[in-house]
Design a protein around this motif. Structure first.
Motif, mmCIF file in Angstrom:
data_model
loop_
_atom_site.group_PDB
_atom_site.id
_atom_site.type_symbol
_atom_site.label_atom_id
_atom_site.label_comp_id
_atom_site.label_asym_id
_atom_site.label_seq_id
_atom_site.Cartn_x
_atom_site.Cartn_y
_atom_site.Cartn_z
ATOM 1 N N GLN A 110 -4.563 13.621 7.301
ATOM 2 C CA GLN A 110 -5.014 12.360 6.736
ATOM 3 C C GLN A 110 -4.700 12.315 5.245
ATOM 4 O OE1 GLN A 110 -9.104 12.483 9.006
ATOM 5 N NE2 GLN A 110 -8.908 10.502 8.029
ATOM 6 N N ALA A 111 -3.733 13.130 4.840
ATOM 7 C CA ALA A 111 -3.391 13.210 3.424
ATOM 8 C C ALA A 111 -1.883 13.138 3.254
ATOM 9 C CB ALA A 111 -3.921 14.518 2.825
ATOM 10 N N GLY A 112 -1.477 12.667 2.092
ATOM 11 C CA GLY A 112 -0.048 12.590 1.803
ATOM 12 C C GLY A 112 0.176 12.132 0.371
ATOM 13 N N GLU A 113 1.457 11.931 0.052
ATOM 14 C CA GLU A 113 1.846 11.505 -1.294
ATOM 15 C C GLU A 113 2.536 10.158 -1.229
ATOM 16 O OE1 GLU A 113 5.039 12.768 -4.784
ATOM 17 O OE2 GLU A 113 4.374 14.273 -3.339
ATOM 18 N N VAL A 114 2.133 9.250 -2.092
ATOM 19 C CA VAL A 114 2.757 7.928 -2.144
ATOM 20 C C VAL A 114 4.176 8.075 -2.701
ATOM 21 C CG1 VAL A 114 2.654 5.635 -3.186
ATOM 22 C CG2 VAL A 114 0.543 6.765 -2.463
ATOM 23 N N VAL A 115 5.158 7.604 -1.939
ATOM 24 C CA VAL A 115 6.555 7.715 -2.383
ATOM 25 C C VAL A 115 7.185 6.359 -2.672
ATOM 26 C CG1 VAL A 115 6.942 9.939 -1.268
ATOM 27 C CG2 VAL A 115 7.342 7.845 0.019
ATOM 28 N N ALA A 116 6.560 5.278 -2.218
ATOM 29 C CA ALA A 116 7.072 3.937 -2.521
ATOM 30 C C ALA A 116 5.953 2.928 -2.292
ATOM 31 C CB ALA A 116 8.276 3.594 -1.649
ATOM 32 N N ILE A 117 5.970 1.844 -3.071
ATOM 33 C CA ILE A 117 4.940 0.812 -2.944
ATOM 34 C C ILE A 117 5.587 -0.566 -2.904
ATOM 35 C CG2 ILE A 117 3.155 2.181 -4.091
ATOM 36 C CD1 ILE A 117 3.686 0.620 -6.647
ATOM 37 N N GLY A 118 4.857 -1.522 -2.305
ATOM 38 C CA GLY A 118 5.324 -2.902 -2.279
ATOM 39 C C GLY A 118 5.054 -3.603 -3.598
ATOM 40 N N GLU A 119 5.401 -4.885 -3.618
ATOM 41 C CA GLU A 119 5.249 -5.646 -4.862
ATOM 42 C C GLU A 119 3.841 -6.167 -5.074
ATOM 43 O OE1 GLU A 119 6.615 -8.479 -1.620
ATOM 44 O OE2 GLU A 119 7.073 -6.431 -2.269
ATOM 45 N N GLY A 120 2.951 -5.945 -4.093
ATOM 46 C CA GLY A 120 1.582 -6.418 -4.220
ATOM 47 C C GLY A 120 1.383 -7.724 -3.467
ATOM 48 N N ARG A 121 0.309 -8.419 -3.777
ATOM 49 C CA ARG A 121 0.005 -9.684 -3.090
ATOM 50 C C ARG A 121 -0.531 -10.698 -4.079
ATOM 51 N NH1 ARG A 121 -5.847 -8.901 -0.484
ATOM 52 N NH2 ARG A 121 -6.561 -7.089 -1.644
#
Length: 255
Positions: free
Chosen positions: A97-108
């Motif tokens: 249930q753990a990991g590293e954020v490698v990419a994100i969207g532009e938001g909302r």
């Protein structure tokens, strides 16, 4: 039904290793079927019945960009040993249930306000157990999930240091009673799951229609009563149990 009409059919199902399904099939105990059904189970339909748990992205694609309020998380490998150093079989390994954020969207966009993703690339996070879509990308398992499915940011190996996001609350679970009211010692299986604990940390709250955080009506140190089967359970290095749940799952403050 006559005995001559019965036959034995062996089916094969995948053996899972953490989040990634193994390509080695596990043999299931034989089942007895009638002749008409046997004829419908052809060799083609029963051979190599392997289910992949993740969508595999072909090597020709070198970039994966989440859209909107989605986040791409590289999944942390499942623990292969117990806390005592015992090697765990694949069936006993806990789903990560753990990991590293490698990419994100532009938001909302909320109303006329643009709201960016609340986590940054490189952030170590905990996420809800059954959230998102698993993707095998660049030889590693990833998860595409909505930002709201991320429970919090954890920069250490101790869950008590979790920084909850949105309306999440981190609670240290009160230890279960060891004996009955009559003094009888309870076995582990008969202990009632606690639904009382102490608030360790709270998130900034949900966004209202104007894109402003509303806060959470709880504070660290509060002793609370919460819904018994809500949230995500975690265990600290010393064996202490914690639960991260939404503020709406907290039913009362005790004093």
């Amino acid at each position: 039904m006559a005995a001559g009409q019965l036959t034995s059919v062996t089916c094969f199902l995948p053996a899972y290793e953490g989040l990634k399904s193994s390509t080695t099939s596990s043999k299931v105990s034989s089942v007895v079927v009638s002749s008409p059904l046997r004829r419908s189970l052809t060799l083609k339909s029963t051979r190599g019945l392997v289910v992949k748990s993740a969508t595999t992205v072909a090597p020709k694609y070198t970039s994966l960009k989440p859209l909107g309020d989605r986040v791409l998380v590289k999944i942390k490998a499942a623990e292969e040993k117990s806390a005592g150093g015992i090697l765990l079989p694949s069936t006993a390994q806990t789903k990560p249930q753990a990991g590293e954020v490698v990419a994100i969207g532009e938001g909302r966009t909320i109303g006329e306000k643009k709201v960016e993703i609340g986590v940054k690339t490189g952030s170590p996070v905990l996420y809800s157990k059954y959230s998102g879509t698993e993707v095998e990308f660049n030889g590693s398992n990833h998860l595409i999930l909505k930002e709201d499915d991320i429970v919090g940011i954890l920069e250490t190996d101790d869950v008590k240091d979790l920084k909850p996001l949105n309306d999440r609350v981190l609670i240290k679970v009160e230890e279960a009673e060891e004996t009955t009211s009559g003094g009888l010692l309870l076995t582990q299986a008969s202990k009632e799951k606690p639904s009382i604990g102490t608030v360790i940390a709270v998130g900034p709250g949900l966004l209202n229609e104007e894109g402003v955080r509303t806060g959470v009506p709880l504070f660290p140190g509060n002793t609370v009563l919460y819904s018994k089967y809500a949230g995500n359970d975690f265990k600290g290095p010393g064996g202490s149990e914690y639960i991260a749940l939404r503020a709406s799952d907290v039913m009362a403050v005790l004093s």
